[in-house]
Motif scaffolding. Sequence first.
Motif, short mmCIF file in Angstrom:
data_model
loop_
_atom_site.label_atom_id
_atom_site.label_comp_id
_atom_site.label_asym_id
_atom_site.label_seq_id
_atom_site.Cartn_x
_atom_site.Cartn_y
_atom_site.Cartn_z
N SER A 16 0.92 -1.12 0.09
CA SER A 16 -0.16 0.03 -0.05
C SER A 16 0.89 1.33 -0.06
CB SER A 16 -0.99 -0.10 1.07
OG SER A 16 -0.85 -1.18 2.10
N PHE A 17 0.38 2.26 -0.75
CA PHE A 17 1.09 3.49 -0.66
C PHE A 17 -0.05 4.51 0.13
CE2 PHE A 17 3.19 1.87 -4.64
CZ PHE A 17 4.60 2.00 -4.11
N ALA A 18 0.66 5.66 0.79
CA ALA A 18 -0.33 6.60 1.45
C ALA A 18 -0.81 7.28 0.32
CB ALA A 18 0.71 7.43 2.27
N ALA A 28 -4.16 0.18 -1.26
CA ALA A 28 -3.18 -1.19 -1.93
C ALA A 28 -3.20 -0.96 -3.39
CB ALA A 28 -3.84 -2.17 -1.02
N VAL A 29 -2.01 -1.12 -3.67
CA VAL A 29 -1.91 -1.21 -5.17
C VAL A 29 -2.18 -2.71 -5.62
CG1 VAL A 29 -0.28 -1.15 -6.90
CG2 VAL A 29 -0.10 0.33 -5.24
N PHE A 30 -1.66 -3.63 -4.85
CA PHE A 30 -2.12 -5.01 -5.20
C PHE A 30 -2.31 -5.92 -3.64
CE2 PHE A 30 2.38 -4.94 -5.81
CZ PHE A 30 2.87 -5.86 -4.79
N HIS A 48 -2.84 -5.04 -16.64
CA HIS A 48 -2.53 -3.65 -17.45
C HIS A 48 -1.50 -2.60 -16.68
CE1 HIS A 48 -5.71 -3.73 -20.55
NE2 HIS A 48 -6.37 -4.58 -19.64
N SER A 49 -1.48 -1.32 -17.33
CA SER A 49 -0.55 -0.48 -16.84
C SER A 49 -1.15 0.06 -15.50
CB SER A 49 -0.58 0.63 -17.74
OG SER A 49 0.38 1.60 -17.36
N GLY A 50 -0.41 0.11 -14.56
CA GLY A 50 -0.61 0.60 -13.20
C GLY A 50 -1.01 -0.36 -12.27
N CYS A 51 -1.27 -1.60 -12.50
CA CYS A 51 -1.82 -2.62 -11.74
C CYS A 51 -0.63 -2.87 -10.48
CB CYS A 51 -2.25 -3.83 -12.43
SG CYS A 51 -1.11 -4.96 -13.04
N GLY A 52 0.63 -2.64 -10.65
CA GLY A 52 1.64 -2.87 -9.73
C GLY A 52 2.47 -3.78 -9.98
N LYS A 53 2.85 -3.99 -11.33
CA LYS A 53 3.71 -5.12 -11.75
C LYS A 53 5.05 -4.62 -11.26
CE LYS A 53 2.54 -4.85 -16.08
NZ LYS A 53 1.56 -3.64 -15.91
N THR A 54 5.59 -3.44 -11.59
CA THR A 54 6.99 -3.22 -11.31
C THR A 54 6.88 -2.93 -9.83
OG1 THR A 54 7.10 -1.81 -13.27
CG2 THR A 54 8.54 -1.03 -11.72
N THR A 55 6.10 -2.53 -9.08
CA THR A 55 6.16 -2.66 -7.88
C THR A 55 6.24 -4.06 -7.23
OG1 THR A 55 4.35 -0.96 -7.97
CG2 THR A 55 5.10 -1.91 -5.46
N LEU A 56 5.65 -5.00 -7.77
CA LEU A 56 6.03 -6.25 -7.34
C LEU A 56 7.08 -6.96 -7.68
CD1 LEU A 56 4.73 -9.01 -6.27
CD2 LEU A 56 3.81 -9.68 -8.80
N ASP A 168 11.71 -6.43 -16.32
CA ASP A 168 10.62 -5.51 -16.12
C ASP A 168 10.34 -5.11 -17.57
OD1 ASP A 168 8.59 -3.91 -15.89
OD2 ASP A 168 9.70 -2.60 -14.31
N GLU A 169 9.56 -5.84 -18.24
CA GLU A 169 9.11 -5.19 -19.68
C GLU A 169 10.42 -5.09 -20.50
OE1 GLU A 169 5.98 -2.57 -20.03
OE2 GLU A 169 5.31 -2.90 -18.06
N PRO A 170 11.60 -6.01 -20.56
CA PRO A 170 12.76 -5.69 -21.14
C PRO A 170 12.64 -5.30 -22.56
CG PRO A 170 12.68 -7.96 -20.69
CD PRO A 170 11.38 -7.42 -20.22
N THR A 201 5.39 -8.46 -18.72
CA THR A 201 5.15 -8.04 -20.09
C THR A 201 3.78 -7.76 -20.34
OG1 THR A 201 5.29 -9.09 -22.37
CG2 THR A 201 4.58 -10.37 -20.86
N HIS A 202 3.64 -6.85 -21.54
CA HIS A 202 2.18 -6.52 -22.24
C HIS A 202 1.99 -7.40 -23.15
CE1 HIS A 202 2.39 -2.43 -20.08
NE2 HIS A 202 1.18 -3.00 -19.65
N ASP A 203 2.96 -7.96 -23.93
CA ASP A 203 3.01 -8.59 -25.00
C ASP A 203 2.66 -10.08 -24.92
OD1 ASP A 203 3.34 -9.87 -27.64
OD2 ASP A 203 5.14 -8.53 -27.76
N1 LIG Z 1 6.28 5.57 -4.50
C1 LIG Z 1 4.99 5.46 -4.53
N2 LIG Z 1 4.24 6.29 -4.25
C2 LIG Z 1 2.88 6.23 -4.44
N3 LIG Z 1 2.17 5.41 -5.24
C3 LIG Z 1 2.94 4.69 -6.00
C4 LIG Z 1 4.28 4.62 -5.89
N4 LIG Z 1 4.94 3.66 -6.93
C5 LIG Z 1 3.87 3.29 -7.44
N5 LIG Z 1 2.92 3.83 -7.03
C6 LIG Z 1 1.61 3.57 -7.74
O1 LIG Z 1 1.52 2.26 -7.88
C7 LIG Z 1 0.62 1.78 -8.99
C8 LIG Z 1 1.27 0.77 -9.49
O2 LIG Z 1 2.58 1.34 -10.08
P1 LIG Z 1 3.54 0.16 -10.99
O3 LIG Z 1 4.54 1.09 -11.23
O4 LIG Z 1 3.95 -0.78 -10.13
O5 LIG Z 1 2.70 -0.05 -12.12
P2 LIG Z 1 2.83 -1.15 -13.38
O6 LIG Z 1 1.96 -2.19 -13.49
O7 LIG Z 1 4.38 -1.41 -13.41
O8 LIG Z 1 2.56 -0.31 -14.67
P3 LIG Z 1 3.19 -0.18 -15.97
O9 LIG Z 1 2.82 -1.33 -16.88
O10 LIG Z 1 2.74 1.10 -16.63
O11 LIG Z 1 4.69 -0.33 -15.96
C9 LIG Z 1 0.51 3.00 -9.69
O12 LIG Z 1 -0.97 3.31 -9.60
C10 LIG Z 1 1.13 4.08 -9.04
O13 LIG Z 1 0.53 5.39 -9.01
#
Ligand SMILES: Nc1ncnc2c1ncn2[C@@H]1O[C@H](COP(=O)(O)OP(=O)(O)OP(=O)(O)O)[C@@H](O)[C@H]1O
Lengths: 308, 279
Positions: A16-18, A28-30, A48-56, A168-170, A201-203
């Motif tokens: 989760s992010f504040a 919570a992102v995921f 999809h974009s923004g679902c938190g893949k990079t965060t994971l 990460d989406e290389p 990946t997106h592909d």
């Molecule tokens: N440091 C942070 N503080 C607050 N929110 C964050 C932070 N980092 C990521 N987020 C939020 O977490 C969500 C997921 O981000 P993330 O970068 O993991 O997405 P993603 O699935 O990798 O997207 P993409 O496919 O576009 O790369 C986004 O909605 C973003 O706003």
Amino acid sequence: MSSKKPLISIEGLTRSFASQDKGEDAFAVFEDVWFHVNESEFVCLIGHSGCGKTTLLNILAGLDTASEGAVIVGGIAVEGPSLDRAVIFQSHALMPWMSVMGNIAFAVKSRWPEWNKDRIREHCQKYIDLVHLTGSENKKPSQLSGGMKQRVGIARALAIQPKILLMDEPFSALDALTRGSLQDETLSICQTTRQTSFMITHDIDEAILLSDKIVLMTNGPEAKVCEIVENTLPRERTRNDMHHHANYYPMRNHLLDFLVNRSRQFREELASADYDPRHPPVVAPTAENASTDPAVFEKPPLVKTINA
Amino acid sequence: MAASLRARSLVLSVVLFCVFVAIWHFAVQTGGDTGPAMDPEYAALMGETAKGGSALPGPLQVGAELWKHISDPFYDAGPNDKGIGIQLAYSLGRVLLGFLIAALVAIPLGFLVGMSPLFHKALDPYIQVLKPISPLAWMPLALYTIKDSEVSSIFVIFICALWPMLINTAFGVASVRKEWLNVSKTLEVGSLRTALLVILPAAAPTIMTGMRISIGIAWLVIVAAEMLVGGTGIGYFVWNEWNNLSITSILVAILFIGLIGMLLDLVLAWVGRLVAYQE
Ligand SMILES: Nc1ncnc2c1ncn2[C@@H]1O[C@H](COP(=O)(O)OP(=O)(O)OP(=O)(O)O)[C@@H](O)[C@H]1O
Ligand SMILES: [Mg+2]
């Protein structure tokens, strides 16, 4: 094929992010994500974009920490970055002041500090040759094309001989032709070394070509693992012939249907089915079960999406 | 195109120089012919040299004086009569020493401020207050506490060279791309090795810009500082020649101050190009 011993086990992971708006609770992102990656297995994550893949992926790499849950690698909880888990970054992340050789040598020297110069050089050269960059050893990243830069990133990650390769989406920033040839190279490298890999990946085609197993993540916030798709195509596949296989279209349609429709509607799906986040449903789309599965063919997905 | 831009700009520069010298030459001459251009008191002071000429020396006089200084730059005939080369060397020595000490303090401190948000927040108010103070305002305090004019002028150079380097280092370090630091983290690189092999080269161009600004300011300040403190140095030379009413020597000194300042800047620009990288 892969031995069924989980090397990475993701257990109840929540991040989760504040919230930006004051007074609101953290979002919570995921949430409650469970899945595992076996040894020598290639796992793709689609969402999809923004679902938190990079965060994971950052949490897997040890660059970020989970709010709840844990990542267990080889029986030990991840507490920080490690040389056992190499990362290939989306934006290649090469040091622009170092040459190709310098970038890879920086990693190799970190892995084996006791090695002498010649040994490091020799080792780096092996991986430069592996990704077909022979002759560009002394070029700076700014003198390379996008595909070549990404290759350096791959060589740098492979050169430290990690237990796990995180990507990460290389290839997402590359043109289709370069992407294709890099996918082929990745495929052959990972098959010969039986490298345990996790890739975002997106592909869809990339996922079908490379992976043994595809994890589908729903849209955020509070994204979840919707299901885990077993790749039903035989391991010996190439980019040029895989679409001739009977299971290719069932796989592809299943993944496309997920991305277009189900990733959004999952909340409703969740309420009806007996969904257990600990054991997300595992599906294996094949030519036989696809024809009897109305979910894949009955929905006219694209029209619906545009109107929605 | 017939000639390259470089060649044409060179020709233009030479033409401009000739025009400037010609105007200067004739302006000074006519000033002498019409007579009352010179302050009578100043004329009296000038004595022999004042007769029949303008208060300002012409280009030929300055050229002759320049040649005299160039042909014998390092003579030493007592405390009030040293060659311009010696005086410049004194000033240059003070500037380089003060600058070096400032760099030794500013770069590590800048790393600390750039890497630690805590130190950044804690030290920022001090930096903001201390930065705009004219370095010469420290001079009396320095003379009073240090009781040594030599060390005091070096201190003044130190204090004026400190801020641009400190601020640029902190900025450069704080804006190192996160992905490079992440690479370093995933490779389990220790903090010292990260600082030297990742952060330093990444921030080097910004740090060099700060150094270039610093050396420029230091060279500006040294002239004023030496005028105040006296003894040796190009600033003292200018002041001394003013007391001797030798405008010709002052003009020569001004020319040299400009040339050395340019040279210092060129050297640092060259070093800056060495550490520059293209993303
Ligand atoms: N440091 C942070 N503080 C607050 N929110 C964050 C932070 N980092 C990521 N987020 C939020 O977490 C969500 C997921 O981000 P993330 O970068 O993991 O997405 P993603 O699935 O990798 O997207 P993409 O496919 O576009 O790369 C986004 O909605 C973003 O706003
Ligand atoms: Mg991402």
